[in-house]
Design an enzyme around this catalytic site. Structure first.
Site, PDB file in Angstrom:
ATOM      1  CD  GLU A 290      -2.946  -1.275   2.234  1.00 40.77           C
ATOM      2  OE1 GLU A 290      -2.656  -0.787   3.347  1.00 40.77           O
ATOM      3  OE2 GLU A 290      -4.041  -1.818   1.977  1.00 40.77           O
ATOM      4  CG  ASP A 369      -7.494  -5.701   4.872  1.00 39.79           C
ATOM      5  OD1 ASP A 369      -6.946  -6.057   5.925  1.00 39.79           O
ATOM      6  OD2 ASP A 369      -7.602  -4.517   4.526  1.00 39.79           O
ATOM      7  CD  GLU A 397      -9.816  -1.835   8.180  1.00 39.92           C
ATOM      8  OE1 GLU A 397      -8.878  -2.441   8.713  1.00 39.92           O
ATOM      9  OE2 GLU A 397      -9.708  -1.234   7.097  1.00 39.92           O
TER      10      GLU A 397
HETATM   11  C1  GCU Z   1      -6.052  -2.498   5.866  1.00 41.91           C
HETATM   12  C2  GCU Z   1      -6.400  -1.209   6.553  1.00 41.91           C
HETATM   13  C3  GCU Z   1      -5.280  -0.238   6.500  1.00 41.91           C
HETATM   14  C4  GCU Z   1      -4.001  -0.885   6.998  1.00 41.91           C
HETATM   15  C5  GCU Z   1      -3.733  -2.174   6.264  1.00 41.91           C
HETATM   16  C6  GCU Z   1      -2.574  -2.952   6.840  1.00 41.91           C
HETATM   17  O1  GCU Z   1      -5.940  -2.293   4.492  1.00 41.91           O
HETATM   18  O2  GCU Z   1      -7.559  -0.673   5.966  1.00 41.91           O
HETATM   19  O3  GCU Z   1      -5.635   0.854   7.310  1.00 41.91           O
HETATM   20  O4  GCU Z   1      -2.953  -0.025   6.852  1.00 41.91           O
HETATM   21  O5  GCU Z   1      -4.851  -2.994   6.355  1.00 41.91           O
HETATM   22  O6  GCU Z   1      -2.831  -3.982   7.469  1.00 41.91           O
HETATM   23  O7  GCU Z   1      -1.429  -2.592   6.674  1.00 41.91           O
END
Ligand code: GCU
Length: 683
Positions: A290, A369, A397
């Site tokens: 990400e 996730d 979440e």
């Molecule tokens: C999910 C979450 C993010 C987090 C990511 C992770 O995508 O929405 O906020 O950073 O997991 O586990 O790194």
């Protein structure tokens, strides 16, 4: 503090009858020869718990004589308890284990740990027996934690916000510095330790600019203070780090893991950390995930990246948790071969055997996730030569954000019990991550925390049960959901059988209820993008982060088969691969996770997919309404502020479940054109 601050450590005062049953045991604590901060924590907790429950002030001694003693001992104090315990059992203890034995002749209880940590866990066990009003007669227990690493990841940022936090702000940071309320951190440590946890990484895995500096002298003295607090409760401190630190902190022009300067920079850095915190646990790394930096930038792989850090930590006994949450987050919907579910396995499995001994891969429970329902990660058991920890998300979440009740212990139990077949039948995930099947150096379970600085820690007071249960399950995955629930309810609200029955049943069914009105048959992600709260069927589907359900007028679901789909099903060991591959043997609850089917497809339950969607959404709302009315019936039996706070959440949950029902039902009604057999109101 009437709003749940005391959590399951409220040590509620006991009735006169109960008191008289236990009083004979409660007079004096015998301390071990060797004092330590951990022994001191045990003593403090006993004094606190017993005075609160029984209004008895215990005396303290160092010699075991006479009657009514709680004897705290380590393997160094064996002569104190000579003849009273079975020394073979002492040999069975690991460094955190303990034995507990009642000595009816002298109304005494012995808690003997191999080390002082065992004393602490044993102390909390004894207090739990008292809280739940269990008998102290004939106790003869040997307890070792089943998992070596029992960890929490706090996703706290230094500005005080918490990523995916639903319980106020950070317990650790505010205004880009550490909080000054160290006492609260101590209370947090007590909670974690009482549930059996032994490790915390307390900053977000997404390490931003200020947080990158946690490993510099500007903040290390404060990190050391947190570590001091945690140490007294047997908890090791870890930090999440920024992979690009050599550039951002060190002024180098690269973070290439094979570059000599980079390697030396980390070695010096790690040495410096250990000057402040000699027993520092290590680091958590989110790299190439990400948009976070990582070794891919330099054409290197994840073994190169993690081993470079591992080498720097090795001389100090530190561990590198390397997250496997690596996937292409910008998938084009026309591209039917890319599958986010495949990504972790595709990236990591080929590297088995290439990681250093102090690297631990951190693998989310599922390949996506933390959805309400998804398959388990096929990486469990697939890398026999690579240390693994399982990562759960206690923070809700995607499961109601601590505004809805969604008790996750039953979900985690299913995951831990899932048979991977990695070594043939009987290789459940719990036996992979506890290290009993493969010779891992480090392994265990970690999770994203659900706590914050709301008075009651978790926003929804009943969400405390997820935190407590996470710890207990991690200590012993064999505990049943019912046992854990029963403990939590009794410790938190007392032993009134009506409260215990109602609250336990409410908790135990709540995940299924949440699944009913949100996520049918393994479809995930029908949430609003970014904040992930509330229904939005196409929010992600028609977004550049997609795609997740492929619903059109003809059908729904993601074809992940080997024969015609993305091939994901083939990442499991053959028994599971075949089960998921075949639409007839794929379990209903994951049907749409593995297959694309028409709405008229018949489930094993005999219903069509579309009718199942309608029915579960109507049922889910009815169940949410029932949760609210059951809770209302407990008025007067629950402390008023907690009662009121939880009631408000149930009121919201009921209304919000209707929104879910109506949006999902109308969407699929209009897509499919198929009416509800029962002719209920669908907009
Ligand atoms: C999910 C979450 C993010 C987090 C990511 C992770 O995508 O929405 O906020 O950073 O997991 O586990 O790194």
């Amino acid at each position: 503090k009437e709003n749940g601050y005391e959590s399951w450590l409220a040590y509620l005062p006991k009735s006169e009858v109960t008191k008289s049953n236990y009083k004979p045991f409660l007079k004096n604590i015998v301390l071990p020869k060797k004092d330590s901060v951990v022994v001191n924590s045990s003593k403090e907790e006993l004094l606190r718990g017993i005075s609160s429950m029984f209004q008895v002030e215990l005396t303290i001694s160092t010699v075991f004589e006479g009657t009514s003693n709680i004897v705290l001992a380590t393997a160094d104090d064996l002569e104190q308890v000579d003849g009273l315990i079975d020394t073979d059992k002492v040999a069975q203890l690991n460094s955190e284990g303990y034995l507990m034995k009642s000595v009816p002749e002298s109304d005494s209880i012995i808690i003997l740990g191999k080390t002082d940590k065992g004393i602490l866990y044993g102390t909390f066990h004894l207090l739990r027996l008292l809280q739940t009003e269990s008998s102290l007669q004939n106790i003869d227990i040997v307890e070792n934690p089943r998992n070596q690493i029992r960890m929490l990841n706090e996703w706290d940022n230094m500005d005080g916000s918490v990523e995916r936090g639903y319980s106020g702000n950070s317990l650790f940071f505010e205004d880009n510095r550490f909080v000054r309320d160290w006492d609260r951190i101590k209370d947090y440590a007590r909670m974690l330790s009482s549930s059996g946890l032994n490790a915390v990484a307390f900053n977000n895995v997404n390490v931003h600019e200020v947080e990158s500096k946690l490993i510099t002298p500007e903040f290390l003295p404060d990190v050391a203070k947190v570590a001091d607090i945690f140490r007294a409760y047997g908890i090791k401190t870890y930090l999440s780090i920024n992979y690009a630190s050599p550039i951002e902190l060190g002024g180098l022009d690269t973070a290439d893991p094979l570059d000599e300067n980079v390697r030396n920079w980390w070695k010096e850095k790690v040495k410096e950390i250990y000057e402040y915190i000699p027993d520092f646990g290590g680091v958590v790394v989110k790299a190439d995930s990400e948009h976070r930096p990582g070794p891919f930038t330099y054409g290197r792989n994840h073994a190169d990246g993690s081993n470079m850090l591992a080498e720097a930590f090795e001389p100090f006994g530190g561990i590198v948790f390397w997250r496997c949450f690596v996937y292409n987050c910008l998938q084009d919907w026309r591209d039917r071969s890319t599958d986010r579910a495949r990504a972790a396995y595709d990236h990591f499995k080929p590297l088995d055997g290439e990681f250093n001994d102090n690297v631990v891969l951190q693998i989310k429970n599922g390949p996506m996730d933390f959805q309400v329902r998804e398959g388990v990660s096929p990486l469990f058991g697939a890398m026999p030569k690579t240390n693994q920890v399982l990562e759960f998300q206690v923070a809700q979440e995607y499961t109601g954000q601590q505004r809805h009740l969604c008790y996750l212990i039953p979900q985690w139990k299913e995951i831990l019990d899932f048979d991977t077949y990695a070594q043939g039948e009987g290789t459940p995930i719990k036996s992979v991550v506890d290290g009993s099947k493969f010779p891992y150096t480090y392994c265990g379970i970690t999770a994203v925390s659900n706590s914050g600085n709301d008075e009651n820690w978790t926003g929804h007071t009943l969400a405390q049960a997820n935190l407590y249960g996470y710890g207990r399950l991690t200590w012993n995955p064999e505990l049943s959901s019912e046992e854990i629930t029963d403990e939590w309810v009794k410790m938190t609200f007392g032993t009134d059988p009506v409260v215990v029955k109602e609250v336990s049943e409410m908790l135990l069914g709540s995940w299924r209820t949440y699944e009913n009105y949100t996520s049918p048959l393994g479809v995930g992600w029908m949430v609003n993008p970014n904040h992930h709260y509330g229904p939005n069927v196409d929010g992600y589907e028609y977004d550049r982060w997609g795609t997740y359900h492929f619903a059109d007028w003809k059908g729904i679901g993601v074809d992940r088969t080997v024969a015609t789909g993305t091939g994901y099903a083939g990442q499991y060991f053959p028994e599971n691969a075949e089960m998921y591959e075949n639409v007839d043997t794929c379990p209903d609850e994951l049907l749409l996770f593995f297959h694309h089917v028409p709405y008229t497809h018949k489930l094993k339950s005999g219903k069509t997919v579309i009718q199942h969607i309608y029915d579960t959404h109507f049922e889910g709302v009815e169940e949410a309404e029932e949760l609210k009315s059951r809770w209302s019936s407990l008025e007067g039996k629950i402390p008023p502020m907690i009662f009121q706070g939880v009631l408000e959440r149930f009121e919201h949950q009921v209304e919000h479940s209707k929104e879910w029902r109506d949006i999902i039902n109308t969407y699929f009604y209009r897509k499919s054109g198929i009416a509800d057999e029962k002719n209920r109101k669908i907009y």
